[in-house]
Motif scaffolding. Structure first.
Motif, PDB file in Angstrom:
ATOM      1  N   LEU A 386       0.829  -1.203   0.000  1.00 52.75           N
ATOM      2  CA  LEU A 386       0.000   0.000   0.000  1.00 52.75           C
ATOM      3  C   LEU A 386       0.862   1.251   0.000  1.00 52.75           C
ATOM      4  CD1 LEU A 386      -2.844  -0.886   2.504  1.00 52.75           C
ATOM      5  CD2 LEU A 386      -3.142  -0.210   0.122  1.00 52.75           C
ATOM      6  N   ARG A 387       2.021   1.161   0.697  1.00 55.68           N
ATOM      7  CA  ARG A 387       2.905   2.325   0.743  1.00 55.68           C
ATOM      8  C   ARG A 387       3.397   2.680  -0.663  1.00 55.68           C
ATOM      9  NH1 ARG A 387       5.180   4.642   5.061  1.00 55.68           N
ATOM     10  NH2 ARG A 387       5.024   2.835   6.418  1.00 55.68           N
ATOM     11  N   GLY A 413     -16.125  -2.337   2.685  1.00 56.32           N
ATOM     12  CA  GLY A 413     -14.699  -2.466   2.960  1.00 56.32           C
ATOM     13  C   GLY A 413     -14.316  -1.837   4.284  1.00 56.32           C
ATOM     14  N   GLY A 414     -13.035  -1.481   4.371  1.00 60.73           N
ATOM     15  CA  GLY A 414     -12.573  -0.931   5.633  1.00 60.73           C
ATOM     16  C   GLY A 414     -11.477   0.087   5.437  1.00 60.73           C
ATOM     17  N   CYS A 415     -11.064   0.715   6.554  1.00 58.56           N
ATOM     18  CA  CYS A 415     -10.026   1.734   6.521  1.00 58.56           C
ATOM     19  C   CYS A 415      -8.739   1.143   7.093  1.00 58.56           C
ATOM     20  CB  CYS A 415     -10.444   2.933   7.358  1.00 58.56           C
ATOM     21  SG  CYS A 415     -11.904   3.738   6.713  1.00 58.56           S
ATOM     22  N   ILE A 416      -7.654   1.293   6.362  1.00 59.36           N
ATOM     23  CA  ILE A 416      -6.390   0.715   6.783  1.00 59.36           C
ATOM     24  C   ILE A 416      -5.464   1.836   7.260  1.00 59.36           C
ATOM     25  CG2 ILE A 416      -4.386  -0.601   5.978  1.00 59.36           C
ATOM     26  CD1 ILE A 416      -6.471  -1.808   3.919  1.00 59.36           C
ATOM     27  N   PRO A 417      -4.935   1.705   8.488  1.00 60.84           N
ATOM     28  CA  PRO A 417      -4.141   2.794   9.061  1.00 60.84           C
ATOM     29  C   PRO A 417      -2.680   2.752   8.601  1.00 60.84           C
ATOM     30  CG  PRO A 417      -4.294   1.017  10.630  1.00 60.84           C
ATOM     31  CD  PRO A 417      -5.054   0.570   9.417  1.00 60.84           C
ATOM     32  N   GLU A 418      -1.940   3.769   8.991  1.00 59.19           N
ATOM     33  CA  GLU A 418      -0.545   3.910   8.566  1.00 59.19           C
ATOM     34  C   GLU A 418       0.322   2.724   8.992  1.00 59.19           C
ATOM     35  OE1 GLU A 418       1.259   7.588   9.692  1.00 59.19           O
ATOM     36  OE2 GLU A 418       2.811   7.332   8.153  1.00 59.19           O
ATOM     37  N   SER A 419       0.036   2.150  10.169  1.00 58.81           N
ATOM     38  CA  SER A 419       0.875   1.056  10.671  1.00 58.81           C
ATOM     39  C   SER A 419       0.849  -0.174   9.760  1.00 58.81           C
ATOM     40  CB  SER A 419       0.424   0.669  12.082  1.00 58.81           C
ATOM     41  OG  SER A 419      -0.940   0.293  12.058  1.00 58.81           O
ATOM     42  N   LEU A 420      -0.153  -0.258   8.888  1.00 56.49           N
ATOM     43  CA  LEU A 420      -0.254  -1.429   8.013  1.00 56.49           C
ATOM     44  C   LEU A 420       0.091  -1.109   6.563  1.00 56.49           C
ATOM     45  CD1 LEU A 420      -3.536  -3.082   9.368  1.00 56.49           C
ATOM     46  CD2 LEU A 420      -1.190  -3.741   9.835  1.00 56.49           C
ATOM     47  N   LEU A 421       0.722   0.048   6.333  1.00 59.37           N
ATOM     48  CA  LEU A 421       0.986   0.459   4.956  1.00 59.37           C
ATOM     49  C   LEU A 421       1.948  -0.468   4.218  1.00 59.37           C
ATOM     50  CD1 LEU A 421       1.183   4.341   4.779  1.00 59.37           C
ATOM     51  CD2 LEU A 421      -0.405   2.811   3.628  1.00 59.37           C
ATOM     52  N   ASP A 422       2.771  -1.199   4.961  1.00 58.02           N
ATOM     53  CA  ASP A 422       3.739  -2.062   4.280  1.00 58.02           C
ATOM     54  C   ASP A 422       3.174  -3.431   3.946  1.00 58.02           C
ATOM     55  OD1 ASP A 422       5.990  -0.311   4.024  1.00 58.02           O
ATOM     56  OD2 ASP A 422       6.045  -0.324   6.214  1.00 58.02           O
ATOM     57  N   MET A 423       1.877  -3.549   4.118  1.00 60.90           N
ATOM     58  CA  MET A 423       1.197  -4.799   3.792  1.00 60.90           C
ATOM     59  C   MET A 423       1.112  -4.964   2.273  1.00 60.90           C
ATOM     60  SD  MET A 423      -2.652  -5.344   5.033  1.00 60.90           S
ATOM     61  CE  MET A 423      -3.459  -4.483   3.732  1.00 60.90           C
ATOM     62  N   ALA A 424       1.384  -6.204   1.822  1.00 61.54           N
ATOM     63  CA  ALA A 424       1.263  -6.476   0.396  1.00 61.54           C
ATOM     64  C   ALA A 424      -0.226  -6.617   0.050  1.00 61.54           C
ATOM     65  CB  ALA A 424       1.990  -7.764   0.048  1.00 61.54           C
TER      66      ALA A 424
END
Lengths: 575, 164
Positions: A386-387, A413-424
């Motif tokens: 996501l980043r 859907g949902g909202c994804i926070p900054e801490s999970l930005l490195d998720m593929a």
């Protein structure tokens, strides 16, 4: 002359348009003028005519001026690409002659201007399968599509493969449904192929793209409708169907026009209709126009709507694969799924299988919008983070604001926070993070967005779009909306929050279709990652983003008991 | 279904626009499942669907009035009331929402005294909300009489509407 849809959607031009300029020999330079909805609304049709006249006036005989589909970087429209020079010209407004002049002198080879495409991260991270021809072919010219390898997949399937071999190829590709749920496409095809059908079978293309903030299917239909038709015809051959429907939203008049024109041209040249490619296979496609009901994206509701009725869903099973349109086995796939098929057949399933992650193969098209610099249409391999999408392709946040969340999957859907930005990004990781892949809307939010208000926004959407057939969705979405409204207006207590969570779990578990089952998702995901914001509204009467009208002082409806013990909760951090 | 029984019922008036509706129904073979398609054509031609239109289409296609009314009111695209001289559609999709669509609606409601879905008392402007127009890159977007205006600002929008 132009008319607009009754809902005021973008105008559609009728009547004769000037022909593109195409040199007899190879073109030294081509001006590909974007004619997708975004650029059109900024005057790119007029720009095409101006450019055409300017090139003719200067006698540039080896320069082409063509209309093409979406060039992707919608934020900077109207766009013109000069592929021979690898340059993209942005904001070529017809009202600003200087921009057009720069472009013409670049076409003449006098200067080099524009944004270099090769070095630009917006383009270099993308892998184009579905959008392969978006921005390179004229959406209203079948010959452009055929010249770039179009209908090769269909004729290969018809002349050298059995239906079972076609299905095996789709299974091998690992392609999964791009409408959101991610069901393996090949398995669904096989189910429909095996179904008994004394009265025939149907293929339906779901183009009822209702998620707010999503315009992928629209762009594909407006930029390369033939690719979707080819995919449908291959599907028809594989499952044994001879009729297909494309169900398009009424809000997309331009897509309807280009699709209808594409069907006529394909029938004229024998790519659709009777005896395709000299074989005994025949396949007809009809367009059906929706009438503004979000729930019709659900497959059983979509079937009811094609049959001319109210679009209310039915319990499954029976699934449409065994009993769909008029009770016949029906294959329903999304626009993007069908657009993948021609490449899967012509290049082989193994080719698509090399792109993507372990369980999510191929690419995904996203509509990247919101508080990001490069808004537009992108296609990335599954597994990009996501980043990378937000900060490299998207160019980071607009106006240098601070990132808060990225919303995927629309109202379900949902909202994804900054801490999970490195998720593929793939189906499984997004689901694990409490969101869904969805159809591909990706909305970036900055620190001026209140997450409680976002949940309320989506709940407002769901309560208005609930068809009213089943009680959990009809009443539950309304009640959840009222509870969220209490939070945003400072009228809620902690017991209201507990009530909201209970209700959300109940609606998710008991609703009839995906609309109701998915409606609580924005609440769950914002509570999971931004519970502190809810508590700040409830306990401290503070909306950090400054969006909600929370009055100062204790809430009118709150009791002393409910307010007790709130002093220790910090308003900013997560609990 | 007795689809053919009602074929040949004459149009509610001698308004020539009914011919376009008749042509559409004939092309669809007067099939009951063509109801939504025919309602689309009728609304395109007349601007809205009145009782005469609903009963004529229903009888011609052999669809009972309850079902015709059910379909016409289920889908938000269909309107049973005449629209104003001008239309202003405010997009309330997610991208427009986070970029200030609600401020636009608030300004319209305050200055023109009209809520989404309604028409000004003088019948001049109808204000509508759209789910998403796909013009997300120009959020917030407003469509006035078919023309898309991107990056709309409340004060300027009200100004434009008052001068229509």
């Amino acid at each position: 002359m132009s008319t607009d849809g009754p809902d005021g959607s973008a105008p559609v031009r009728h009547g004769r348009q000037p022909e593109p300029l195409i040199p007899d020999g190879p073109a030294r330079a081509s001006a590909n003028v974007c004619q997708a909805a975004g650029c059109l609304s900024m005057g790119s049709d007029q720009l095409f005519e101006t450019l055409r006249a300017a090139v003719l006036a200067r006698g540039l005989h080896d320069v082409a001026v063509r209309r093409v589909g979406c060039l992707g970087l919608c934020a900077a429209g109207p766009l013109v690409e000069v592929p021979e020079q690898g340059r993209l010209f942005e904001r070529v407004h017809p009202g600003e002659p200087k921009r057009t002049e720069d472009l013409v002198s670049s076409l003449a080879g006098e200067t080099v201007a524009g944004r270099s495409v090769a070095a630009d991260p917006f383009f270099s991270h993308q892998v184009k399968v579905v959008l392969e021809r978006c921005g390179t072919v004229d959406p209203e010219r079948l010959e452009d599509y055929v010249a770039t390898g179009g209908y090769e997949g269909l004729s290969k399937a018809l002349t050298s493969m059995t239906p079972e071999e076609v299905i095996a190829e789709v299974v091998r590709s690992g392609l999964r449904g791009r409408g959101g749920a991610g069901y393996p496409t090949g398995l669904m095809w096989r189910t429909v192929a095996k179904a008994e059908a004394p009265e025939g079978k149907y293929v339906v293309c779901n183009a009822d793209e209702g998620d707010p903030g999503a315009f992928m299917d629209r762009s594909v239909l407006e930029s390369c409708p033939q690719q979707v038709l080819e995919g449908m015809a291959i599907a028809g051959y594989a499952v044994g169907a001879h009729r297909g429907y494309v169900y398009v939203r009424a809000e997309y008049p331009l897509a309807v026009k280009r699709l209808s024109s594409a069907i006529r041209q394909a029938e004229r040249d024998g790519h659709l209709g009777p005896e395709i490619a000299g074989t005994r296979f025949n396949f007809q496609v009809e367009v059906r126009i929706g009438a503004g009901a979000f729930v019709c994206g659900e497959e059983t509701a979509l079937i009811a709507s094609i049959q001319g009725g109210r679009g209310t869903p039915k319990p499954r099973p029976p699934y449409p694969a065994s009993s769909g349109l008029w009770g016949c086995p029906t294959l329903i796939n999304n626009v993007e799924t069908f657009a993948n098929i021609p490449s899967v057949i012509s290049r082989g399933g193994d080719w698509l299988n090399t792109i993507g992650t372990e369980r999510s193969k191929g690419t995904k098209v996203f509509a990247l919008t919101g508080a990001v610099t490069n808004t537009g249409l992108i296609e990335v391999p599954m597994g990009l983070t996501l980043r990378q999408i937000v900060f490299e392709i998207g160019g980071g946040l607009a106006e240098g604001r601070k990132f808060k969340a990225v919303q995927t999957g629309g109202p379900s859907g949902g909202c994804i926070p900054e801490s999970l930005l490195d998720m593929a990004v793939d189906y499984e990781t997004l689901a694990a993070a409490g969101s869904i892949m969805g159809s591909g809307g990706m909305i970036v939010m900055d620190d001026r967005t209140c997450m409680v208000d976002v949940a309320k926004f989506f709940m407002d959407f769901c309560r208005e779009e609930s068809c009213g057939k089943c009680l959990p969705c009809r009443v539950g979405t309304e009640e959840m909306y009222r509870l969220l409204d209490r939070v945003t207006t400072g009228m809620a207590t902690r017991s209201h929050l507990a009530q909201l969570e209970d209700l959300a779990a109940m609606v998710r578990a008991t609703s009839l279709c995906g609309l109701g089952q998915g409606a609580p998702n924005p609440v769950f995901s914002t509570l999971r990652y931004f519970r502190g914001e809810y508590l700040a509204h409830i306990d401290d009467h503070v909306c950090q983003a400054g969006v909600c009208p929370v009055p100062a002082g204790p809430p009118a409806g709150a009791t002393e008991a409910a307010l007790a013990g709130t002093a220790t909760v910090s308003s900013g951090g997560r609990p | 279904m007795a689809t053919s029984t009602f074929v040949g019922r004459s149009a509610p008036s001698d308004d020539k626009r009914w011919r376009q509706v008749d042509v559409r129904m004939r092309r669809l073979g007067y099939r009951p499942d063509g109801l939504i398609e025919v309602l689309h054509t009728t609304q395109e031609v007349f601007g809205y669907l009145d009782d005469d239109a609903l009963s004529y289409v229903g009888e011609s296609l052999g669809v009972p009035p309850s079902k015709v009314y059910g379909v016409a009111t289920f889908y938000s695209h269909f309107t049973l009331k005449p629209q104003g001289l001008h239309t202003c559609v405010v997009c309330t999709g997610t991208a427009c929402y986070i970029n200030g669509a609600s401020a636009l609606l608030a300004a319209i409601s305050k200055e023109l005294g009209v809520q989404p879905g309604a028409t000004t008392p003088d019948g001049r402007v109808s204000v509508l909300k759209a789910r998403c127009l796909g013009a997300c890159s120009m959020a917030p977007a407003v469509v006035i009489d078919g023309e898309v205006h991107g990056h709309a600002v409340p004060a300027r929008l009200v100004d434009v509407l008052e001068k229509l």
